[in-house]
Motif scaffolding. Structure first.
Motif, short mmCIF file in Angstrom:
data_model
loop_
_atom_site.label_atom_id
_atom_site.label_comp_id
_atom_site.label_asym_id
_atom_site.label_seq_id
_atom_site.Cartn_x
_atom_site.Cartn_y
_atom_site.Cartn_z
N MET A 1 0.84 -1.20 0.00
CA MET A 1 0.00 0.00 0.00
C MET A 1 0.87 1.25 0.00
O MET A 1 1.96 1.28 0.58
N MET A 2 0.38 2.29 -0.68
CA MET A 2 1.02 3.61 -0.67
C MET A 2 0.05 4.63 -0.11
O MET A 2 -1.17 4.46 -0.20
N SER A 3 0.59 5.68 0.49
CA SER A 3 -0.25 6.77 1.00
C SER A 3 0.14 8.07 0.32
O SER A 3 1.31 8.31 0.03
N VAL A 4 -0.85 8.90 0.08
CA VAL A 4 -0.63 10.21 -0.54
C VAL A 4 -1.53 11.21 0.17
O VAL A 4 -2.64 10.88 0.58
N ARG A 5 -1.01 12.43 0.35
CA ARG A 5 -1.76 13.47 1.07
C ARG A 5 -1.95 14.67 0.16
O ARG A 5 -1.01 15.11 -0.52
N TYR A 6 -3.18 15.19 0.18
CA TYR A 6 -3.57 16.31 -0.68
C TYR A 6 -4.23 17.40 0.16
O TYR A 6 -4.80 17.13 1.22
N LEU A 7 -4.16 18.61 -0.36
CA LEU A 7 -4.97 19.72 0.13
C LEU A 7 -6.00 20.00 -0.96
O LEU A 7 -5.65 20.40 -2.08
N VAL A 8 -7.29 19.75 -0.65
CA VAL A 8 -8.34 19.78 -1.67
C VAL A 8 -9.47 20.69 -1.21
O VAL A 8 -9.85 20.66 -0.02
N PRO A 9 -10.04 21.51 -2.11
CA PRO A 9 -11.24 22.27 -1.72
C PRO A 9 -12.38 21.32 -1.39
O PRO A 9 -12.53 20.27 -2.03
N THR A 10 -13.16 21.68 -0.38
CA THR A 10 -14.27 20.82 0.03
C THR A 10 -15.21 20.54 -1.13
O THR A 10 -15.78 19.45 -1.23
N ARG A 11 -15.37 21.50 -2.05
CA ARG A 11 -16.21 21.28 -3.24
C ARG A 11 -15.75 20.07 -4.03
O ARG A 11 -16.56 19.32 -4.57
N GLY A 12 -14.42 19.88 -4.09
CA GLY A 12 -13.88 18.78 -4.87
C GLY A 12 -14.07 17.41 -4.22
O GLY A 12 -13.90 16.39 -4.88
N LEU A 13 -14.43 17.39 -2.94
CA LEU A 13 -14.62 16.13 -2.24
C LEU A 13 -16.07 15.66 -2.24
O LEU A 13 -16.35 14.54 -1.84
N LEU A 14 -16.99 16.53 -2.66
CA LEU A 14 -18.40 16.15 -2.68
C LEU A 14 -18.62 15.10 -3.77
O LEU A 14 -18.43 15.37 -4.95
N GLY A 15 -18.95 13.90 -3.37
CA GLY A 15 -19.19 12.82 -4.32
C GLY A 15 -17.95 12.08 -4.78
O GLY A 15 -18.03 11.24 -5.68
N VAL A 16 -16.80 12.35 -4.16
CA VAL A 16 -15.57 11.74 -4.64
C VAL A 16 -15.40 10.29 -4.16
O VAL A 16 -14.73 9.49 -4.81
N LYS A 17 -16.04 9.94 -3.04
CA LYS A 17 -15.76 8.63 -2.44
C LYS A 17 -16.17 7.48 -3.35
O LYS A 17 -15.42 6.52 -3.54
N ASN A 18 -17.37 7.56 -3.93
CA ASN A 18 -17.82 6.48 -4.81
C ASN A 18 -16.92 6.34 -6.04
O ASN A 18 -16.59 5.23 -6.47
N GLN A 19 -16.52 7.48 -6.61
CA GLN A 19 -15.63 7.43 -7.76
C GLN A 19 -14.27 6.85 -7.38
O GLN A 19 -13.66 6.09 -8.14
N LEU A 20 -13.79 7.19 -6.19
CA LEU A 20 -12.51 6.68 -5.72
C LEU A 20 -12.56 5.15 -5.53
O LEU A 20 -11.64 4.43 -5.94
#
Length: 454
Positions: free
Chosen positions: A389-408
């Motif tokens: 496993m690899m880990s990656v950390r991002y700084l993302v606008p909250t707008r960009g996280l709306l609905g991202v979990k299913n796509q991820l």
């Protein structure tokens, strides 16, 4: 609901006796969306047990709760759990935890934390990872080493209400810690709050936590966490005082909401088929009842009597409310979530979140592409661990996280693990790309054919 999702949503109290000493224990949520639960109960504790995984180390949620605890000057004991896992790496976990303390501005005394190793599932613990006892005595001994309660036994009565509960027979219940004095059954008290008018009240019954139950008592003293009945008009943040000496404590401060969503009555063709409570009055009463115990949430009225704007700390915060109302029999129609913008020093700003994603190395390209299209800024990428496993950390606008979990999850075949932490308001980063796929909306019931869809 908590068991289904595998997360803690509400803060909970219990108490045990160990070596003749009463230990009050408060379990808090780790997810930042439920930060209101953390902020309102931290004033009831004198020390913290920080639980970290022996393989994964501190997570973004760990950062949120720890930052709150350190800012209040609380002493911390670090418990490295799941030490029996084959890939455990306790030395690395302790180093990562120490770095986190330093990053969050801990004092020299706070960074000199005690470490206990445990395997809670096997009921084992110890002061070293290689010598574990078949009990939790080392953990409890570490709790006894934390600072004793800073209370005034002979001072005027002061009880800060940190939670509200409800009982079908006893009515409204106030939960709080006695910081000064003592309280007795049938006592006449004053409910005070800075900036509000004082209210007279009478204590009906007093309960203290005893293991997984509540035990009725005639009197409770400073340092006890109590449950009080008979106070019908009390709210979170109020102080229960003596009638002759009213000194309200400073009320609980909670961070502002970042996401809003519209709640309305169901006006679709299928209205009234599922829920029992379908009118706007039912929905309004339920939402305002939620405000009594959910201090991080706000409800705003709109121009329409059938629609309400609900403001929360994140999409998950509002999702839990929607699911809870659905299970209670409420039938509602909700709009798409949107973020709450602010103007700071004349600059339009929006909420950002720190995101950590753990994923198999083969799917890392899809993750990087996905967050890049959502205006994410990568600031850290870890190497491949022993589990691939690899880990990656991002700084993302909250707008960009709306609905991202299913796509991820779709892009990584369900293997990705995502954690988020609110990172504050930053300048608006521009428009995000719209959805790539279209949608079909059925407006009538009936049979559908493959040719019709194509």
């Amino acid at each position: 609901l908590e068991r289904e999702r595998g997360i803690t949503i509400l803060a909970k109290n219990t108490a045990i006796s160990y070596k003749g000493i009463r230990l009050n224990i408060v379990d808090t949520p780790g997810h930042a969306d439920f930060g209101g639960e953390v902020e309102r109960v931290l004033n009831m504790v004198d020390g913290v047990l920080l639980l970290v995984d022996a393989v994964e180390g501190p997570k973004p949620q760990t950062r949120f709760v720890l930052r709150k605890a350190l800012s209040m000057g609380l002493k911390v004991v670090v418990v490295v759990n799941k030490i029996d896992r084959p890939a455990s790496r306790p030395e690395w976990v302790i180093d990562a935890t120490f770095d986190l303390f330093c990053e969050l501005g801990a004092t020299d005394d706070q960074t000199d934390f005690q470490v206990v190793y445990a395997s809670a599932l096997r009921r084992m613990s110890g002061d070293t990872p290689n010598q574990l006892q078949e009990n939790m005595q080392p953990v409890l001994d570490a709790v006894l080493n934390l600072p004793k309660p800073l209370v005034r036994m002979n001072g005027p009565l002061q009880v800060m209400v940190s939670n509200i509960d409800y009982d079908d027979f006893k009515g409204r219940l106030a939960i709080g810690r006695i910081t000064s004095g003592a309280i007795t059954k049938q006592q006449q008290v004053i409910i005070g709050h800075p900036g509000k008018e004082n209210k007279n009240a009478k204590i009906s019954e007093i309960f203290v936590f005893d293991n997984f139950t509540k035990k009725a008592v005639d009197q409770a003293k400073a340092g006890d966490i109590v449950v009080i009945s008979g106070l019908t008009d009390i709210e979170i943040g109020d102080t229960i005082c003596e009638s002759s000496n009213v000194i309200p404590l400073k009320p609980i401060e909670v961070e502002e909401p970042t996401v809003r969503m519209a709640f309305a009555i169901n006006t679709s063709e299928f209205a009234g088929r599922e829920g029992k409570f379908v009118t706007s009055r039912n929905i309004r009463d339920r939402l305002f009842k939620e405000l009594e115990r959910n201090v991080a949430m706000k409800v705003e009225l709109t121009d329409s009597a059938d629609t309400f704007e609900v403001l929360g700390r994140g999409a998950l915060h509002l999702t839990i409310l929607i699911e809870t109302m659905r299970r209670e029999g409420y039938e509602i129609m909700v709009g798409a979530p949107s973020v709450i913008m602010k103007t700071v020093d004349g600059v339009k700003c929006e909420p950002f979140e720190e995101v950590e994603v753990e994923v198999k190395e083969e799917y890392m390209g899809s993750v990087v592409d996905m967050f890049g299209r959502r205006k994410g800024i990568m600031f850290d990428m870890g190497s491949v661990n022993s589990e691939g496993m690899m880990s990656v950390r991002y700084l993302v606008p909250t707008r960009g996280l709306l609905g991202v979990k299913n796509q991820l999850l779709s892009a990584t075949r369900g293997t990705a693990i995502m954690n988020t932490l609110f990172a504050g308001y930053k300048p608006y980063c521009g428009d995000l790309e719209s959805r790539q796929n279209g949608s079909l909306v059925a407006h009538e019931t009936g049979k559908v054919t493959t040719n019709g869809i194509e």
